[in-house]
Enzyme design. Structure first.
Site, PDB file in Angstrom:
ATOM      1  N   TRP A   1      -2.109   4.457  -2.842  1.00  0.00           N
ATOM      2  CA  TRP A   1      -0.746   4.300  -3.385  1.00  0.00           C
ATOM      3  C   TRP A   1      -0.650   4.719  -4.846  1.00  0.00           C
ATOM      4  O   TRP A   1      -1.395   4.224  -5.692  1.00  0.00           O
ATOM      5  CB  TRP A   1      -0.284   2.860  -3.244  1.00  0.00           C
ATOM      6  CG  TRP A   1       0.110   2.385  -1.874  1.00  0.00           C
ATOM      7  CD1 TRP A   1       0.444   1.093  -1.578  1.00  0.00           C
ATOM      8  CD2 TRP A   1       0.261   3.121  -0.651  1.00  0.00           C
ATOM      9  NE1 TRP A   1       0.778   1.003  -0.238  1.00  0.00           N
ATOM     10  CE2 TRP A   1       0.674   2.219   0.350  1.00  0.00           C
ATOM     11  CE3 TRP A   1       0.085   4.460  -0.290  1.00  0.00           C
ATOM     12  CZ2 TRP A   1       0.908   2.611   1.670  1.00  0.00           C
ATOM     13  CZ3 TRP A   1       0.308   4.847   1.031  1.00  0.00           C
ATOM     14  CH2 TRP A   1       0.719   3.938   1.975  1.00  0.00           C
TER      15      TRP A   1
ATOM     16  N   ASN B   1       5.868   7.136   0.900  1.00  0.00           N
ATOM     17  CA  ASN B   1       5.223   6.661   2.119  1.00  0.00           C
ATOM     18  C   ASN B   1       6.328   6.346   3.123  1.00  0.00           C
ATOM     19  O   ASN B   1       7.080   5.378   2.948  1.00  0.00           O
ATOM     20  CB  ASN B   1       4.395   5.401   1.858  1.00  0.00           C
ATOM     21  CG  ASN B   1       3.811   4.843   3.149  1.00  0.00           C
ATOM     22  OD1 ASN B   1       3.155   5.569   3.883  1.00  0.00           O
ATOM     23  ND2 ASN B   1       4.086   3.579   3.458  1.00  0.00           N
ATOM     24  N   GLU B   2       6.465   7.233   4.116  1.00  0.00           N
ATOM     25  CA  GLU B   2       7.286   6.944   5.297  1.00  0.00           C
ATOM     26  C   GLU B   2       8.776   6.766   5.016  1.00  0.00           C
ATOM     27  O   GLU B   2       9.393   5.796   5.482  1.00  0.00           O
ATOM     28  CB  GLU B   2       6.728   5.713   6.031  1.00  0.00           C
ATOM     29  CG  GLU B   2       5.283   5.891   6.474  1.00  0.00           C
ATOM     30  CD  GLU B   2       4.753   4.759   7.357  1.00  0.00           C
ATOM     31  OE1 GLU B   2       5.320   3.664   7.325  1.00  0.00           O
ATOM     32  OE2 GLU B   2       3.766   5.001   8.085  1.00  0.00           O
TER      33      GLU B   2
ATOM     34  N   GLU C   1      -1.746   9.251   9.200  1.00  0.00           N
ATOM     35  CA  GLU C   1      -1.965   7.815   9.448  1.00  0.00           C
ATOM     36  C   GLU C   1      -1.939   7.582  10.942  1.00  0.00           C
ATOM     37  O   GLU C   1      -1.002   8.018  11.616  1.00  0.00           O
ATOM     38  CB  GLU C   1      -0.833   6.943   8.877  1.00  0.00           C
ATOM     39  CG  GLU C   1      -0.888   6.581   7.434  1.00  0.00           C
ATOM     40  CD  GLU C   1       0.108   5.450   7.103  1.00  0.00           C
ATOM     41  OE1 GLU C   1       0.434   4.635   7.993  1.00  0.00           O
ATOM     42  OE2 GLU C   1       0.564   5.408   5.961  1.00  0.00           O
TER      43      GLU C   1
END
Ligand SMILES: *[C@@H]1O[C@H](CO)[C@@H](O)[C@H](O)[C@H]1NC(C)=O
Ligand SMILES: *[C@@H]1O[C@H](CO)[C@@H](O)[C@H](O)[C@H]1NC(C)=O
Length: 487
Positions: free
Chosen positions: A181, A297-298, A412
């Site tokens: 992250w 992220n996503e 992922e």
């Protein structure tokens, strides 16, 4: 991966019944106070030591989910159910922009296929580049196995030893690429051990560029990766609540009137995001350790607390175009990706993962000239699919790589240890990856044990060296096998 909730000691369950106030601590190792928050706030995990009551839990359902997550002793189950809840709640939202987005895609595909090489003479050869469907490093093919370990910058305080130890273990495994992250957005008063990159106690937020708990921790990760030959993928924001997230940006900037979709269109919010991105990119843009900057992220149209508003796949694609072009203007030599889960927006499909339901069009995103490679994630069971279906999802994305002539990264995925099916399906997925146009493979997630922090949080997907056979087969041997593609 949505629920990266770190483990909590059982002492938490014995906490007092009183509800914690807004911004109050509500969990974490050693915490014995209340684990529930006043109405309108949700207990949100920042790391194993610190949970905090964050405003914006607007529905009873959200509050329940967060509270359950905080207290659970079975993280795997909670992860699955909270993700399923998110998915199914969005299923009822119609997707409306299929036509527009698909038009964009087909008109730009051809152009992109002829301009697939990212590197040029002015960029260092030890930076990763692309050529057609492949990555390149120092003039050679760069197929790789990697993994996620979101937690490495979150050790603290003064735990550079933990950072170094985890990077040593990563390098020794044979894995080449680490995704961790690049964000830690935080509000309210905090204890010293919490990593904070951006302080949202005031708006616009303040970036902690010099305090030990701030970017110096990330510096240690980037420098440590550089000295060990590890390449890093660094996302700038989370769609989910862990370590801040899009809902936090919206709530702090627009107050209670905002929705998750405003993140992609509101000028003030976009400027805050750009300012953070600029700080990080300028800080590390000369480092060969960076494989790619990642927008998120996503990203999805909806978040854990806030709804989509008028967001559509066309809106998230336009945002990705603007932000990736902005990054290229700061740093033309590193790759840029979206970090999306790979959802499709196929005209005529009635399936949530394929019909634009989450507000993402993986093909349109990957088509963008300023996006260097596609990304996709995979959680079949939380998504209401079967483990077998996972092989199809991999092939679906390899087909995009073939069509667009760009690399596609399987970024992922995992098979839970408790399913009893890890041996079967990790192997199947690896075989499918190896046989199709997938440029790199990164399971969720790398497990390790370090001196001060101890064992990294086990969300059920993690593979540790103590998972002896699986570690050997699906980490060490797999990394070696992917390497054979570079011969
Ligand atoms: C965040 O800002 C607030 C308000 O200025 C301050 O009280 C707090 O100490 C800051 N936190 C960190 C970690 O810098
Ligand atoms: C190198 O390539 C990037 C895009 O990939 C471009 O923005 C930049 O201008 C190029 N630099 C030179 C010197 O051609």
């Amino acid at each position: 991966m949505k629920a990266k909730i770190l483990a909590v000691g059982s002492a938490l369950a014995a906490g007092a019944a009183a509800q914690q106030t807004l911004w109050g601590q509500c969990g974490g190792i050693g915490w014995t106070g209340s684990s529930s928050c006043v109405a309108g706030a949700a207990c949100t995990s920042y790391n194993a030591y610190y949970y905090q009551c964050i405003p914006g839990a607007t529905t009873a359902a959200t509050t329940t989910t967060a509270a359950t997550t905080t207290r659970t002793t079975t993280p795997v189950t909670t992860t699955t159910s909270s993700r399923t809840t998110t998915t199914s709640s969005r299923t009822t939202t119609p997707s409306t922009t299929t036509t527009t987005t698909r038009t964009t895609t087909s008109s730009t595909t051809t152009t992109r296929a002829s301009t697939t090489t990212t590197s040029n003479g002015s960029c260092p050869t030890n930076f990763v580049s692309t050529s057609g469907k492949e990555f390149r490093l120092s003039g050679k093919k760069f197929y790789f196995a990697g993994s996620n370990a979101y937690y490495i910058p979150m050790y603290g305080p003064n735990d550079f030893l933990d950072i170094d130890t985890s990077l040593d273990a990563f390098a020794a495994s044979g894995l080449k690429v680490l995704r961790t992250w690049g964000f830690a957005d935080f509000v309210g008063p905090q204890e010293d051990y919490v990593t904070v990159f951006q302080n949202w106690s005031s708006v616009p937020p303040t970036i902690l560029e010099t305090q030990e708990r701030g970017l110096p921790r990330l510096d240690r990760v980037i420098q440590g990766a550089e000295s060990r030959g590890i390449k890093i993928i660094l996302p700038f924001i989370n769609n989910w609540a862990e370590y801040g997230g899009i809902d936090l940006y919206v709530e702090k900037t627009l107050g209670s009137s905002g929705n998750h979709g405003d993140f992609y269109t509101n000028t003030a919010i976009k400027n805050i995001y750009k300012n953070y991105v600029k700080t990080i990119v300028n800080r590390y843009k000369s480092s060969p350790a960076i494989l790619a900057w990642e927008l998120s992220n996503e990203i999805r149209c909806a978040g854990p607390r806030l709804g989509a508003g008028s967001c559509t796949p066309a809106v998230t694609t336009a945002w990705a175009k603007e932000m990736s072009e902005y990054i290229k203007s700061l740093d033309p030599c590193h790759l840029v990706a979206v970090g999306d889960e790979g959802f499709f927006n196929n005209a005529g499909s009635s399936e949530y993962l394929y019909n634009g339901g989450p507000g993402i069009d993986n093909e349109a995103l990957t088509t963008l000239a300023s996006i260097d490679f596609g990304t996709f994630h995979m959680y079949p069971i939380p998504w209401g699919k079967t483990w077998d279906w996972g092989n199809q999802w991999i092939k679906d994305h390899a087909a995009i790589a073939d069509k667009l002539n760009k690399p596609m990264l399987f970024e992922e995925y995992g098979v839970t240890r408790d399913s009893g099916l890890r041996d079967t399906y990790h192997q199947q997925y690896h075989d499918t990856v190896f046989a199709n146009s997938i440029a790199g493979d990164m399971f969720w997630q790398f497990g390790t044990t370090v001196p001060n922090w101890g064992k990294s949080y086990d969300d059920g997907y993690s593979i540790y060296p103590s998972d002896t056979t699986q570690w050997q087969n699906f980490v060490v041997n797999w990394a070696a096998k992917m390497e054979t593609k570079n011969a």
